[in-house]
Motif scaffolding. Structure first.
Motif, PDB file in Angstrom:
ATOM      1  N   GLY A  35       0.792  -1.226   0.000  1.00 51.46           N
ATOM      2  CA  GLY A  35       0.000   0.000   0.000  1.00 51.46           C
ATOM      3  C   GLY A  35       0.816   1.264   0.000  1.00 51.46           C
ATOM      4  O   GLY A  35       0.338   2.313   0.436  1.00 51.46           O
ATOM      5  N   THR A  38       1.000   3.492   3.222  1.00 50.51           N
ATOM      6  CA  THR A  38      -0.159   4.303   3.630  1.00 50.51           C
ATOM      7  C   THR A  38      -1.099   3.536   4.564  1.00 50.51           C
ATOM      8  O   THR A  38      -2.023   4.126   5.119  1.00 50.51           O
ATOM      9  N   GLY A  39      -0.884   2.258   4.737  1.00 52.71           N
ATOM     10  CA  GLY A  39      -1.810   1.445   5.523  1.00 52.71           C
ATOM     11  C   GLY A  39      -1.792   1.773   7.007  1.00 52.71           C
ATOM     12  O   GLY A  39      -0.754   2.085   7.576  1.00 52.71           O
ATOM     13  N   ALA A  55       1.885   2.844   7.000  1.00 49.31           N
ATOM     14  CA  ALA A  55       2.099   4.227   7.432  1.00 49.31           C
ATOM     15  C   ALA A  55       2.812   4.264   8.777  1.00 49.31           C
ATOM     16  O   ALA A  55       3.668   5.136   9.015  1.00 49.31           O
ATOM     17  N   VAL A 134      -6.725   0.913  -1.256  1.00 45.96           N
ATOM     18  CA  VAL A 134      -6.965   1.977  -0.276  1.00 45.96           C
ATOM     19  C   VAL A 134      -7.950   1.517   0.793  1.00 45.96           C
ATOM     20  O   VAL A 134      -7.766   1.784   1.985  1.00 45.96           O
ATOM     21  N   HIS A 137      -6.257  -1.293   3.108  1.00 45.15           N
ATOM     22  CA  HIS A 137      -5.205  -0.781   3.979  1.00 45.15           C
ATOM     23  C   HIS A 137      -5.669   0.358   4.888  1.00 45.15           C
ATOM     24  O   HIS A 137      -4.891   0.828   5.708  1.00 45.15           O
ATOM     25  N   SER A 139      -6.185   3.369   3.969  1.00 41.58           N
ATOM     26  CA  SER A 139      -5.201   4.385   3.573  1.00 41.58           C
ATOM     27  C   SER A 139      -5.740   5.805   3.528  1.00 41.58           C
ATOM     28  O   SER A 139      -4.954   6.757   3.483  1.00 41.58           O
ATOM     29  N   ASN A 142      -4.244   8.693   5.358  1.00 46.73           N
ATOM     30  CA  ASN A 142      -2.832   8.980   5.116  1.00 46.73           C
ATOM     31  C   ASN A 142      -2.553   9.460   3.694  1.00 46.73           C
ATOM     32  O   ASN A 142      -1.397   9.583   3.293  1.00 46.73           O
TER      33      ASN A 142
END
Length: 306
Positions: A35, A38-39, A55, A134, A137, A139, A142
């Motif tokens: 990811g 960003t997870g 992240a 997205v 995760h 996301s 982030n």
């Protein structure tokens, strides 16, 4: 995943192979979360046992590097290839914010400028794929708020929707016929049911005239999205017409007598000039088959010792 990674290309400590950056402190962050760091999901996936916390990993790694002296850096670069190139774009301003205002901080993304594009069957495969990443995760929180405040989070995984708002100097290195994007965005899984694109996907030289016309259209669409970066002096780009994906970590691509060139500059020279404020570099190659400097994939292993 191997236990060791050989530092080559932009990571090499040999001045003959990496003239601008051989004596920099270099840190390679192994990547496996899927990811682009960003997870941020607290729960562990009950089916796979996977943790989607990229992240958090990025945050603690940065904290460790700052504690070991990166906080006093006068120059710093954030870079990555493929999903790491996307990481570079998504985290660029955050990385800049970690360092002192007096530090010169720049980012350059290698093969990370993925475009939102229909596949050859007319389906939005990559858009759904990125949206699923997205969601899986977690996301959204982030991703750049300048994008998520106006678009669905999945669309904010595409550089074309976030790069224009980046305040930190950003360099884009990409092939206009990026090998991964051709195989996974243009000719996405399931889009070529009869297998007529298999030979073309293997190498652009194998494409029929009709397939080449489709690829030329993809190149033009890629360049249209790239132009969303704007003409700013803090932007740089090296867009060649090679059939490749990731060009900074392979010595054959990065620097040497047979490396790809634009305006007679190797990738290493162009990025070195831009990073060190020697000269701006914003150049786009002519369409295939004009560029005769591209490195054949079969030549990469044999040229590692140049």
């Amino acid at each position: 995943m191997g236990n060791q990674v050989a530092f080559s290309g932009m990571m090499s400590n040999d001045p003959k192979r990496n003239p601008e950056f051989y004596n920099w402190n270099r840190v390679y962050v192994r990547y496996c979360d899927g990811g682009s760091f960003t997870g941020d999901v607290e729960a562990v996936d009950p089916d796979s046992g996977l943790h989607y916390r990229g992240a958090r990993i990025f945050k603690v790694i940065m904290e460790e590097l700052l504690a070991q002296g990166m906080n006093t850096s006068q120059y710093a670069i954030l870079s990555g290839c493929s999903a790491g190139g996307l990481t570079t774009i998504l985290h660029c301003d955050n990385f800049r914010g970690l360092l002192s205002t007096s530090a010169k901080v720049k980012c350059f993304s290698d093969a990370g400028y993925f475009v939102d594009h229909m596949d050859i069957s007319g389906k939005a495969y990559i858009e759904q794929y990125f949206s699923d990443i997205v969601t899986l995760h977690g996301s959204a929180k982030n991703l750049p708020p300048s994008c998520t405040s106006t678009m669905k989070p999945g669309l904010c995984f595409f550089p074309q929707n976030v790069a224009q708002q980046i305040q930190t100097p950003l360099f884009i290195l990409n092939a206009a016929y990026d090998h991964w994007q051709v195989r996974n965005i243009l000719v996405a899984p399931g889009a070529d049911a009869e297998g007529t694109w298999e030979s073309c996907k293997a190498h652009i030289k194998n494409c029929t005239p009709d397939q080449l016309k489709v690829l030329q259209g993809f190149r033009l669409d890629f360049l249209k999205e790239l132009k969303k970066l704007g003409p700013s002096s803090i932007r740089g780009y090296f867009i060649n017409s090679c059939d490749s994906h990731c060009q900074t970590q392979q010595q054959a691509y990065w620097f040497g007598p047979n490396s790809p060139r634009l305006f007679n500059k190797t990738i290493a020279e162009a990025i070195g000039d831009w990073v060190l404020d020697k000269k701006q570099f914003q150049h786009i190659d002519d369409p295939f088959p004009c560029d005769k400097t591209c490195v054949e994939a079969s030549d990469i292993i044999s040229s590692q010792d140049i």
